[in-house]
Design a protein around this motif. Structure first.
Motif, PDB file in Angstrom:
ATOM      1  N   MET A  16      20.684  38.081  29.140  1.00 30.83           N
ATOM      2  CA  MET A  16      21.719  37.384  28.609  1.00 30.83           C
ATOM      3  C   MET A  16      22.344  36.186  29.821  1.00 30.83           C
ATOM      4  O   MET A  16      22.064  36.456  30.883  1.00 30.83           O
ATOM      5  N   PRO A  17      22.895  35.072  29.288  1.00 29.13           N
ATOM      6  CA  PRO A  17      23.127  34.086  30.101  1.00 29.13           C
ATOM      7  C   PRO A  17      24.303  34.791  30.967  1.00 29.13           C
ATOM      8  O   PRO A  17      25.199  35.490  30.867  1.00 29.13           O
ATOM      9  N   LEU A  18      24.390  33.680  32.236  1.00 27.07           N
ATOM     10  CA  LEU A  18      25.268  34.475  33.304  1.00 27.07           C
ATOM     11  C   LEU A  18      26.514  33.507  33.278  1.00 27.07           C
ATOM     12  O   LEU A  18      26.606  32.161  33.150  1.00 27.07           O
ATOM     13  N   VAL A  19      27.697  34.108  33.742  1.00 36.16           N
ATOM     14  CA  VAL A  19      29.248  33.486  34.174  1.00 36.16           C
ATOM     15  C   VAL A  19      29.261  34.023  35.496  1.00 36.16           C
ATOM     16  O   VAL A  19      29.564  35.139  35.610  1.00 36.16           O
ATOM     17  N   ALA A  20      29.050  33.328  36.505  1.00 35.29           N
ATOM     18  CA  ALA A  20      29.314  33.727  37.756  1.00 35.29           C
ATOM     19  C   ALA A  20      30.686  33.200  37.993  1.00 35.29           C
ATOM     20  O   ALA A  20      31.051  32.147  38.028  1.00 35.29           O
ATOM     21  N   LEU A  21      31.576  33.879  38.868  1.00 35.95           N
ATOM     22  CA  LEU A  21      33.122  33.632  39.180  1.00 35.95           C
ATOM     23  C   LEU A  21      33.219  33.666  40.659  1.00 35.95           C
ATOM     24  O   LEU A  21      32.668  34.678  41.483  1.00 35.95           O
ATOM     25  N   ASP A  22      33.739  32.702  41.294  1.00 32.50           N
ATOM     26  CA  ASP A  22      34.338  32.980  42.708  1.00 32.50           C
ATOM     27  C   ASP A  22      35.435  33.867  42.569  1.00 32.50           C
ATOM     28  O   ASP A  22      36.120  34.356  41.487  1.00 32.50           O
ATOM     29  N   LEU A  23      36.014  34.533  43.639  1.00 32.22           N
ATOM     30  CA  LEU A  23      36.933  35.640  43.872  1.00 32.22           C
ATOM     31  C   LEU A  23      38.213  34.914  44.345  1.00 32.22           C
ATOM     32  O   LEU A  23      39.122  34.874  43.565  1.00 32.22           O
ATOM     33  N   ASP A  24      38.318  34.645  45.637  1.00 32.61           N
ATOM     34  CA  ASP A  24      39.703  33.978  46.037  1.00 32.61           C
ATOM     35  C   ASP A  24      39.983  32.582  45.492  1.00 32.61           C
ATOM     36  O   ASP A  24      39.205  31.950  45.716  1.00 32.61           O
ATOM     37  N   GLY A  25      41.214  32.597  45.032  1.00 31.58           N
ATOM     38  CA  GLY A  25      41.631  31.196  44.544  1.00 31.58           C
ATOM     39  C   GLY A  25      40.978  31.008  42.937  1.00 31.58           C
ATOM     40  O   GLY A  25      41.484  30.062  42.409  1.00 31.58           O
ATOM     41  N   THR A  26      40.149  31.947  42.711  1.00 29.22           N
ATOM     42  CA  THR A  26      39.567  31.885  41.207  1.00 29.22           C
ATOM     43  C   THR A  26      40.170  33.068  40.472  1.00 29.22           C
ATOM     44  O   THR A  26      41.056  32.810  39.341  1.00 29.22           O
ATOM     45  N   LEU A  27      39.652  34.003  40.639  1.00 26.56           N
ATOM     46  CA  LEU A  27      39.955  35.305  39.950  1.00 26.56           C
ATOM     47  C   LEU A  27      41.477  36.061  40.498  1.00 26.56           C
ATOM     48  O   LEU A  27      42.005  36.616  39.860  1.00 26.56           O
ATOM     49  N   VAL A  28      41.608  35.912  41.828  1.00 26.22           N
ATOM     50  CA  VAL A  28      42.775  36.380  42.430  1.00 26.22           C
ATOM     51  C   VAL A  28      43.636  35.273  43.006  1.00 26.22           C
ATOM     52  O   VAL A  28      42.853  34.388  43.517  1.00 26.22           O
ATOM     53  N   ASP A  29      44.992  35.496  43.134  1.00 24.18           N
ATOM     54  CA  ASP A  29      45.683  34.431  43.637  1.00 24.18           C
ATOM     55  C   ASP A  29      45.785  34.535  45.301  1.00 24.18           C
ATOM     56  O   ASP A  29      46.760  35.280  45.610  1.00 24.18           O
ATOM     57  N   GLN A  30      44.703  33.886  45.855  1.00 23.63           N
ATOM     58  CA  GLN A  30      44.836  34.218  47.294  1.00 23.63           C
ATOM     59  C   GLN A  30      45.945  33.420  48.074  1.00 23.63           C
ATOM     60  O   GLN A  30      46.270  33.994  48.809  1.00 23.63           O
TER      61      GLN A  30
END
Length: 214
Positions: free
Chosen positions: A1-15
């Motif tokens: 399956m194709p990939l969606v890679a995500l950053d964590l700080d400042g992207t998924l969480v409000d750093q």
């Protein structure tokens, strides 16, 4: 399956908000001038190794404590300060239902980053993650993206979503991923993100609309 890679700080969480909360507590605990909250929070969100950040802060502020002691306090408390928006949670569910493999690729210390991933419930919303501390290489080096694909059992085909042009956009593009930049209103001069958005949810909506191979 194709990939969606995500950053964590400042992207998924409000750093940024989390850094400000910790900075406020830190300034109060050491009896520093209230105006130093902005200085500390800005330093914490700088894109540099945290060991360097705390060494510079201790020296500049004259705090009578070792930099490692302050860093440990930060690492122990920050995970409880971060949050994931409801819209972004829903977006991860929608991506998975649309057939995407979802992974987090983040720089940082394993205990600190996993201390954000697990308590926020992101561990149940993604298929896996890699932290630079555990693989020995930091974004934007291609090896960290390759490590994520290997861990998730997929190829580097798909998207990278992040808030850093240098780490996420350039790093993702270098390994063949299309890139979605969570912009800050500035001109991404010198970089060419495929998409500029204001949230993970907005990026996910576009990715689902265009499909895996559009």
């Amino acid at each position: 399956m194709p990939l969606v890679a995500l950053d964590l700080d400042g992207t998924l969480v409000d750093q940024a908000s989390a850094a400000r909360r910790w900075s406020n507590d830190f300034v109060q605990a050491w009896g520093l001038p209230a105006g130093e909250v902005d200085t500390v929070a800005e330093a914490l969100t700088a894109r540099r190794p945290k060991g360097e950040v705390f060494g510079a802060l201790v020296e500049r502020l004259g705090v009578p404590a070792a930099a490692d002691e302050i860093w440990l306090d930060h690492r122990s408390k920050m995970p409880s300060f971060v949050a994931v928006s409801d819209d972004d949670r829903r977006a991860l569910i929608d991506l998975k239902e649309a057939g995407w493999t979802i992974g987090i690729v983040t720089n940082g210390m394993a205990d600190n980053q996993e201390g954000k991933i697990r308590p926020t419930g992101l561990d149940a919303l993604v298929d896996g993650w890699v932290v630079s501390d555990t693989v020995g290489v930091r974004k934007p080096h291609p090896a960290i993206f390759e490590s994520l694909a290997t861990r998730l059992g997929c190829t580097l085909e798909g998207w990278m979503i992040g808030d850093s042009l240098e780490l996420d956009v350039a790093g993702g593009a270098a390994v063949g991923l299309r890139t979605a930049w969570i912009g800050d209103g500035s001109d991404p001069a010198g970089f060419r993100p495929d998409l500029v958005v204001d949230s993970v949810a907005a990026a996910a909506s576009h990715i689902i609309d265009v499909g895996a191979h559009a």
